[in-house]
Design a protein around this motif. Structure first.
Motif, PDB file in Angstrom:
ATOM      1  N   UNK A 320     -71.320 -25.297  72.138  1.00  0.00           N
ATOM      2  CA  UNK A 320     -70.702 -24.228  71.091  1.00  0.00           C
ATOM      3  C   UNK A 320     -70.111 -23.256  71.981  1.00  0.00           C
ATOM      4  N   UNK A 321     -69.057 -22.679  71.759  1.00  0.00           N
ATOM      5  CA  UNK A 321     -68.283 -21.694  72.496  1.00  0.00           C
ATOM      6  C   UNK A 321     -68.819 -20.334  72.078  1.00  0.00           C
ATOM      7  N   UNK A 322     -69.092 -19.759  73.104  1.00  0.00           N
ATOM      8  CA  UNK A 322     -69.378 -18.046  73.071  1.00  0.00           C
ATOM      9  C   UNK A 322     -68.180 -17.264  72.725  1.00  0.00           C
ATOM     10  N   UNK A 323     -67.017 -17.807  73.094  1.00  0.00           N
ATOM     11  CA  UNK A 323     -65.783 -17.169  72.918  1.00  0.00           C
ATOM     12  C   UNK A 323     -64.829 -17.883  72.049  1.00  0.00           C
ATOM     13  N   UNK A 344     -66.262 -19.151  77.377  1.00  0.00           N
ATOM     14  CA  UNK A 344     -67.657 -19.529  77.886  1.00  0.00           C
ATOM     15  C   UNK A 344     -68.127 -20.609  76.918  1.00  0.00           C
ATOM     16  N   UNK A 345     -68.503 -21.718  77.658  1.00  0.00           N
ATOM     17  CA  UNK A 345     -69.053 -22.919  76.733  1.00  0.00           C
ATOM     18  C   UNK A 345     -70.302 -23.091  77.263  1.00  0.00           C
ATOM     19  N   UNK A 346     -70.888 -23.461  76.450  1.00  0.00           N
ATOM     20  CA  UNK A 346     -72.554 -23.968  76.335  1.00  0.00           C
ATOM     21  C   UNK A 346     -73.038 -25.155  75.966  1.00  0.00           C
ATOM     22  N   UNK A 347     -73.695 -25.838  76.825  1.00  0.00           N
ATOM     23  CA  UNK A 347     -74.028 -27.231  76.476  1.00  0.00           C
ATOM     24  C   UNK A 347     -75.793 -27.112  76.298  1.00  0.00           C
ATOM     25  N   UNK A 348     -76.359 -27.649  75.413  1.00  0.00           N
ATOM     26  CA  UNK A 348     -77.599 -27.518  74.993  1.00  0.00           C
ATOM     27  C   UNK A 348     -78.466 -28.944  74.782  1.00  0.00           C
ATOM     28  N   UNK A 349     -79.272 -29.238  75.491  1.00  0.00           N
ATOM     29  CA  UNK A 349     -79.926 -30.458  75.136  1.00  0.00           C
ATOM     30  C   UNK A 349     -81.158 -30.024  73.889  1.00  0.00           C
ATOM     31  N   UNK A 350     -81.578 -31.278  73.458  1.00  0.00           N
ATOM     32  CA  UNK A 350     -82.252 -31.009  72.024  1.00  0.00           C
ATOM     33  C   UNK A 350     -83.604 -30.162  72.433  1.00  0.00           C
ATOM     34  N   UNK A 351     -84.216 -30.292  73.753  1.00  0.00           N
ATOM     35  CA  UNK A 351     -85.543 -29.646  74.124  1.00  0.00           C
ATOM     36  C   UNK A 351     -85.017 -28.258  74.289  1.00  0.00           C
ATOM     37  N   UNK A 352     -83.709 -27.726  74.122  1.00  0.00           N
ATOM     38  CA  UNK A 352     -83.457 -26.281  74.466  1.00  0.00           C
ATOM     39  C   UNK A 352     -82.882 -25.775  75.774  1.00  0.00           C
TER      40      UNK A 352
END
Length: 655
Positions: A320-323, A344-352
């Motif tokens: 997801x993008x914060x911007x 600001x791009x965020x990558x997130x795994x299923x465990x947080x």
């Protein structure tokens, strides 16, 4: 008379009263206090005794029936003596004024040194006894063992919780409820011993639920259901088939230690059990982005994410993008620049586990257009996408515009899709919305059918280099250049054959002309004899006027280092189309004449190339300064091979 009678009656009453006191411990009027209710006394102990008549303290005469067990002092303190075994005596109080007596039967007990509880003839070493209650209340016969044995008189048994267990004066315990109770036995001198009695119900069945999998270092609590509901669950035993993979404690708490599987079992003392298989897996511990620093506005780039460790389970990553006003990102990590700024791009795994990446979004202008082909041959109805790329590829102003010089021959739509319609030639022009970017164009030759000669409609210019007459007039090496060169400089002479260069170039050009015309090409030559006087600028203009698709400058090489050999092609440094044609000529001459394949040399010092307005390649057929190659260039057979190879290369390019 009356007085005597009265005295007699009083004497009778007193006698009867004393007789009555000899049979009971307490008189209704005269009572003794200060003694244990059970009548058992510790040895070598003082007891202060008090006599009360009708509830009022009075003085009495005191006596004991056995002075060997106890004595009473003048201060009305009863002292028990040291005894080897229990000794009984009677303590009597007599009220002198009324003659009323009261007595108490008492027993002096030796002091106990220790006491313990036995069950079934053995000491309860664990301090615990259990009773399973599914069949009803359970009785446990306990025995208090006192040292010395003679001190074991008048033991006092008590229970801390009579709803769980009751105990009688003889140590018989009745366990009647679930839970625990402390059973205590106490000697007369205060020595005591205790055990814990548990009332419980054995499980008839156990059901166990747990997560089917756990991440390394993750913890969970097992869910256990015991039937019947009254059954004791705190006395269950938990075990793991592999403690190095998954540990379990006796509270039913499990902890995953390493990747693998283990079977967790919960069991009761009666053998009833349940098991569950739990997998332990490596979770995602870290994420890292590839090193992408900049994305152009309008450009879409994939941000690759590395998941650690490599063998982690559940490696899927969301984005997801914060911007979002600066850049958007899809579910696959494809980032599209929207406006200038820092995204600001965020990558997130299923465990947080998360990782954030900052990417600069900036506007990138088109510098140039790069075309993949300058000439294409099509049949009516065939289509082709205009082969163009942006430089740089991530340019923000990527909008392109297309037009055809002859839409009736070949049309092009807004996306660059070319469609051939009728026989002829059309120039397809591609331009950018950036005004600083020069347009590019491609020639489309539409053939009437597939059987048309491969070079039909192609115009080839041939310029056999040099001539008999040398011209040393100084001319600009390129349009507008201050640098000058000879109008038509000297030619090479074969080191062994003494053949002049102008003769070899003309011979090969004439052979090449015939081959090209046989392939359907229109050939224009700057000269067909050696006795001419045409400078290099004039030759270039002659071929410019006919609009050649390719102008070939035919030459031979010369060098003071006689070992040098080879066939070479030259083009202007920025003339990509000519370089592409030269590449195909290399392939053709290699296949037909055995020449080596090399790269097209970029050189801006040849007058014939600089003054050409059409694609043009300068071909060095070989080194006349090399004896072997000089002889070879003079043979008709090799000249035929060279011409065949050059023609073949042109067919590769134009058809």
């Amino acid at each position: 008379m009356k007085k005597g009678i009265v005295l007699m009656l009083a004497a009778v009453a007193l006698f009867m009263c004393c007789a009555a006191f000899s049979e009971t411990a307490y008189n209704d009027r005269l009572t003794i206090t200060g003694l244990p209710e059970d009548g058992f006394l510790c040895e070598e102990t003082y007891y202060t005794v008090v006599a009360s008549l009708d509830g009022k303290k009075v003085d009495c005469q005191w006596r004991v029936s056995d002075s060997g067990a106890a004595r009473i002092s003048s201060t009305k303190r009863l002292f028990t003596k040291n005894v080897d075994r229990a000794a009984s005596f009677v303590l009597t109080a007599e009220h002198e004024a009324t003659g009323i007596c009261a007595s108490a039967e008492l027993t002096v007990v030796p002091n106990a040194k220790s006491v313990r509880i036995e069950y079934n003839g053995s000491a309860v070493s664990s301090g615990e006894l259990s009773a399973e209650l599914s069949g009803g209340a359970v009785q446990l016969a306990l025995f208090g063992v006192v040292s010395p044995k003679e001190a074991g008189v008048a033991l006092d048994w008590t229970s801390s919780d009579e709803s769980v267990a009751e105990v009688d004066d003889g140590g018989l315990v009745t366990v009647k409820g679930k839970g625990k109770a402390k059973i205590t036995v106490k000697t007369i001198n205060g020595k005591s011993a205790s055990i814990t009695v548990y009332g419980y119900y054995e499980p008839k069945s156990i059901s166990l639920s747990a997560p089917s999998e756990l991440a390394v270092k993750e913890t969970a609590t097992l869910s256990v259901t015991v039937e019947p509901a009254e059954a004791e669950s705190t006395r269950l035993k938990y075990t793991s088939s592999d403690d190095k993979t998954i540990q379990v404690n006796q509270k039913g708490e499990v902890r995953a230690l390493r990747a693998g599987t283990a079977e967790i079992t919960v069991s009761a003392s009666n053998g009833v059990s349940a098991s569950v298989l739990v997998e332990c897996y490596k979770p995602v511990s870290a994420l890292s982005f590839e090193d992408v620093q900049t994305i152009a506005v309008g450009e879409t780039r994939h941000l690759a994410v590395t998941v650690k460790p490599q063998d982690a389970k559940y490696r899927a990553v969301s984005f997801y993008s914060k911007t979002p006003e600066i850049a958007s990102v899809d579910e696959y990590g494809n980032v599209t620049g929207i406006s200038e700024g820092t995204a600001r791009i965020v990558a997130e795994a299923s465990n947080g586990v998360k990782q954030e990446k900052s990417v600069r979004i900036k506007f990138v202008s088109v510098k140039s257009l790069v075309i993949g082909s300058y000439f294409e041959a099509l049949l009516p109805g065939e289509t082709l996408m205009f082969p163009v790329m942006l430089n740089p590829a991530n340019a923000s102003n990527s909008k392109l515009f297309f037009e055809s010089s002859a839409p009736e021959v070949a049309s092009v739509d807004e996306n660059g899709a070319i469609t051939a319609h009728a026989e002829g030639r059309a120039r397809i022009i591609c331009s950018s919305e950036s005004k600083s970017c020069a347009p590019v164009q491609m020639t489309v030759r539409v053939k009437k059918d597939a059987d048309v000669l491969p070079l039909e409609g192609v115009i080839v210019g041939l310029n056999p280099g040099h001539q008999i007459t040398r011209d040393y007039t100084q001319l600009p090496v390129a349009p507008g250049s201050k640098q000058t060169k000879n109008a038509n400089s000297g030619y090479a002479i074969g080191v062994k054959t003494r053949n002049p260069e102008y003769q070899i170039t003309l011979e090969v050009s004439l052979i090449l002309r015939d081959k090209l015309e046989a392939l359907g090409a229109t050939v224009v030559m700057t000269r067909t004899t050696n006795d001419v006087k045409i400078n290099n600028i004039e030759r270039a203009k002659m071929l410019n006027e006919v609009g050649c698709d390719i102008a070939l400058q035919i030459h031979c090489n010369n060098n003071s280092e006689r070992w040098r050999t080879g066939f070479f092609a030259y083009a202007k440094s920025k003339d990509l189309e000519s370089q592409a044609i030269g590449d195909q000529i290399y392939i053709g001459t290699h296949e037909e004449a055995g020449t080596g394949i090399s790269y097209v040399r970029r050189y801006d010092g040849y007058m014939s190339l600089n003054w050409s307005e059409t694609p043009t390649v300068l071909l060095e057929l070989g080194y006349m300064s090399n004896p072997e190659e000089d002889v070879l260039l003079g043979t008709r057979e090799y000249q035929e091979q060279l011409a065949e190879g050059i023609a073949k290369g042109l067919v590769y390019y134009f058809d």
